[in-house]
Scaffold this motif. Structure first.
Motif, PDB file in Angstrom:
ATOM      1  N   THR A  39       1.185  -1.344  -0.209  1.00 21.58           N
ATOM      2  CA  THR A  39      -0.289  -0.342   0.523  1.00 21.58           C
ATOM      3  C   THR A  39       0.989   1.086   0.074  1.00 21.58           C
ATOM      4  O   THR A  39       0.068   2.121  -0.972  1.00 21.58           O
ATOM      5  N   ALA A  40       2.026   1.104   0.889  1.00 23.49           N
ATOM      6  CA  ALA A  40       3.111   2.363   1.566  1.00 23.49           C
ATOM      7  C   ALA A  40       3.537   2.078  -0.294  1.00 23.49           C
ATOM      8  O   ALA A  40       3.323   3.244  -1.089  1.00 23.49           O
ATOM      9  N   GLU A  41       3.514   1.110  -1.257  1.00 23.75           N
ATOM     10  CA  GLU A  41       4.810   1.589  -2.825  1.00 23.75           C
ATOM     11  C   GLU A  41       3.788   1.847  -3.649  1.00 23.75           C
ATOM     12  O   GLU A  41       4.191   2.704  -4.218  1.00 23.75           O
ATOM     13  N   GLN A  42       2.601   1.934  -3.588  1.00 23.30           N
ATOM     14  CA  GLN A  42       1.514   2.090  -4.290  1.00 23.30           C
ATOM     15  C   GLN A  42       1.228   3.568  -4.033  1.00 23.30           C
ATOM     16  O   GLN A  42       1.790   4.680  -5.214  1.00 23.30           O
ATOM     17  N   LEU A  43       1.187   4.134  -3.048  1.00 22.05           N
ATOM     18  CA  LEU A  43       1.039   6.024  -2.660  1.00 22.05           C
ATOM     19  C   LEU A  43       3.039   6.357  -2.790  1.00 22.05           C
ATOM     20  O   LEU A  43       2.346   7.309  -3.879  1.00 22.05           O
ATOM     21  N   ARG A  44       3.477   5.754  -2.961  1.00 20.77           N
ATOM     22  CA  ARG A  44       5.123   6.164  -3.284  1.00 20.77           C
ATOM     23  C   ARG A  44       4.997   6.292  -5.135  1.00 20.77           C
ATOM     24  O   ARG A  44       5.609   7.562  -5.531  1.00 20.77           O
ATOM     25  N   ASN A  45       4.606   5.075  -5.428  1.00 19.30           N
ATOM     26  CA  ASN A  45       4.095   5.405  -7.239  1.00 19.30           C
ATOM     27  C   ASN A  45       3.613   5.789  -7.430  1.00 19.30           C
ATOM     28  O   ASN A  45       3.564   6.580  -8.985  1.00 19.30           O
ATOM     29  N   GLY A  46       2.750   6.726  -6.635  1.00 18.61           N
ATOM     30  CA  GLY A  46       1.160   7.104  -7.443  1.00 18.61           C
ATOM     31  C   GLY A  46       0.062   6.486  -7.963  1.00 18.61           C
ATOM     32  O   GLY A  46      -0.803   7.230  -9.196  1.00 18.61           O
ATOM     33  N   VAL A  47       0.048   5.371  -7.770  1.00 16.18           N
ATOM     34  CA  VAL A  47      -0.832   4.453  -8.638  1.00 16.18           C
ATOM     35  C   VAL A  47      -2.119   3.481  -7.533  1.00 16.18           C
ATOM     36  O   VAL A  47      -2.748   3.042  -7.742  1.00 16.18           O
ATOM     37  N   ASN A  48      -2.131   5.031  -6.795  1.00 13.83           N
ATOM     38  CA  ASN A  48      -2.934   3.864  -6.030  1.00 13.83           C
ATOM     39  C   ASN A  48      -5.016   4.136  -6.300  1.00 13.83           C
ATOM     40  O   ASN A  48      -5.642   3.556  -6.044  1.00 13.83           O
ATOM     41  N   ASP A  49      -4.688   5.237  -6.929  1.00 12.44           N
ATOM     42  CA  ASP A  49      -6.341   5.657  -7.604  1.00 12.44           C
ATOM     43  C   ASP A  49      -6.186   5.000  -9.091  1.00 12.44           C
ATOM     44  O   ASP A  49      -6.993   4.493  -9.195  1.00 12.44           O
ATOM     45  N   THR A  50      -5.095   5.570  -9.186  1.00 16.31           N
ATOM     46  CA  THR A  50      -5.648   5.214 -10.706  1.00 16.31           C
ATOM     47  C   THR A  50      -5.190   3.392 -10.951  1.00 16.31           C
ATOM     48  O   THR A  50      -6.210   3.013 -12.420  1.00 16.31           O
ATOM     49  N   GLY A  51      -5.009   2.572 -10.314  1.00 13.48           N
ATOM     50  CA  GLY A  51      -4.624   1.106 -11.000  1.00 13.48           C
ATOM     51  C   GLY A  51      -3.072   1.241 -11.462  1.00 13.48           C
ATOM     52  O   GLY A  51      -2.588   1.580 -11.702  1.00 13.48           O
ATOM     53  N   TYR A  52      -2.897  -0.004 -12.191  1.00 15.91           N
ATOM     54  CA  TYR A  52      -1.401   0.070 -12.638  1.00 15.91           C
ATOM     55  C   TYR A  52      -1.272  -1.498 -13.172  1.00 15.91           C
ATOM     56  O   TYR A  52      -2.018  -2.107 -13.088  1.00 15.91           O
TER      57      TYR A  52
END
Length: 313
Positions: free
Chosen positions: A160-173
């Motif tokens: 979860t923290a890694e997704q926030l760091r990469n800015g992908v938590n809302d967009t998916g990836y």
């Protein structure tokens, strides 16, 4: 009941054996289930929900009589009632016979002399289902066992923290997972680039994340140089890798342990196969699409073939 499973092979093979272990745990709720596997494969059991203890033994090594004696002693000391194995080696059979375990279950074959409960090996099915057939030796019939993993909460929190760091938590990836550089399952970086660039053109708002591991650094470096804004993540254990895969909208990968994690996590996956057989390594599902090399060499898969599978799937 105390049960020991001997499972040679890498992390992917261990994951494929999970449903068999889970079904044993469900059937014998108070039983102890231990596993003997390669030292490098112990990490797989970070995401197992059914195993009590993992013992290490290098099945591929040129083991001495002392090595075999130590393993026999460890197994004897734990007084198992049942041994079950995916191995078809006569050495494994002899080893288990010497432990004195009463019920020794394996697949029927030319080297099954020392086993006393033999099950036909049906290889024309997903390997996890094939291994589950071994439970017929205990009167357990489950054609399609549940595929499940138990991701530790700290690993979920890390992802979860890694997704926030990469800015992908809302967009998916989209996750690209190609862990090998010098193996049958290595797909050339320039061809991956063609696939990724097509994704970015058609879905510019969907970030692409590449999984970085110690054995694919040249691959990751090439992608980063050609696509400077590509996202990167470095899960350093199986639990973190599983958590990153679980959060992806789609994973692009080769035939590897991450592919099996994706299957168990029900993450949409497109997997590239060289010499491997998709029918044995992927269950039948619209969520898991295979791209098989026409020549048996993964390098011969053309990017347009992958992209046709992506956009049609």
């Amino acid at each position: 009941m105390r049960i020991v499973a001997l499972v040679p092979g890498g992390i992917g093979e261990q994951i494929l054996f999970f449903p068999t272990l889970d079904n044993l745990k469900q059937k014998y709720d108070t039983s102890r289930i231990d596993v003997v596997c390669e030292p490098s494969s112990k990490a797989a059991y970070q995401v197992s929900q059914s195993v009590s203890e993992v013992l290490a033994f290098d099945f591929k090594d040129r083991n001495s009589m002392a090595d075999f004696g130590n393993l026999i002693g460890m197994i004897r000391d734990r007084e198992y009632d049942v041994a079950i194995t995916s191995s078809q080696s006569w050495i494994t059979g002899l080893l288990l016979w010497l432990t004195g375990i009463n019920t020794r279950i394996a697949f029927k074959g030319n080297n099954s002399l020392f086993f006393n409960c033999l099950i036909p090996r049906n290889e024309e099915q997903y390997a996890a289902y094939m291994y589950n057939d071994l439970l017929q030796g205990l009167g357990i019939n489950s054609t399609y066992p549940e595929l499940a993993l138990n991701i530790p909460k700290p690993d979920i929190d890390w992802a979860t923290a890694e997704q926030l760091r990469n800015g992908v938590n809302d967009t998916g990836y989209i996750l690209v997972c190609s862990p090998f550089e010098d193996a049958d399952s290595a797909y050339p970086a320039d061809k991956w680039l063609t696939v990724i660039k097509d994704f970015r053109e058609k879905q510019p708002d969907m970030p692409v994340v590449v999984a970085s591991e110690p054995n694919n650094q040249n691959f990751v470096r090439t992608l980063s140089e050609k696509i400077p804004d590509i996202k990167e993540t470095s899960p350093n254990n199986v639990g973190r890798l599983a958590a990153i895969i679980a959060g992806a909208n789609l994973m692009l990968c080769t035939n590897s342990a991450p592919m099996q994690l994706a299957v168990f996590l029900q993450t949409y996956t497109i997997a590239l196969f060289g010499s491997g057989e998709p029918i044995k390594l992927l269950p039948k599902s619209d969520k898991f699409l295979a791209v098989k090399s026409p020549s048996g060499s993964i390098e011969d898969i053309q990017p347009k073939t992958i992209l046709e599978k992506v956009w049609q799937g």
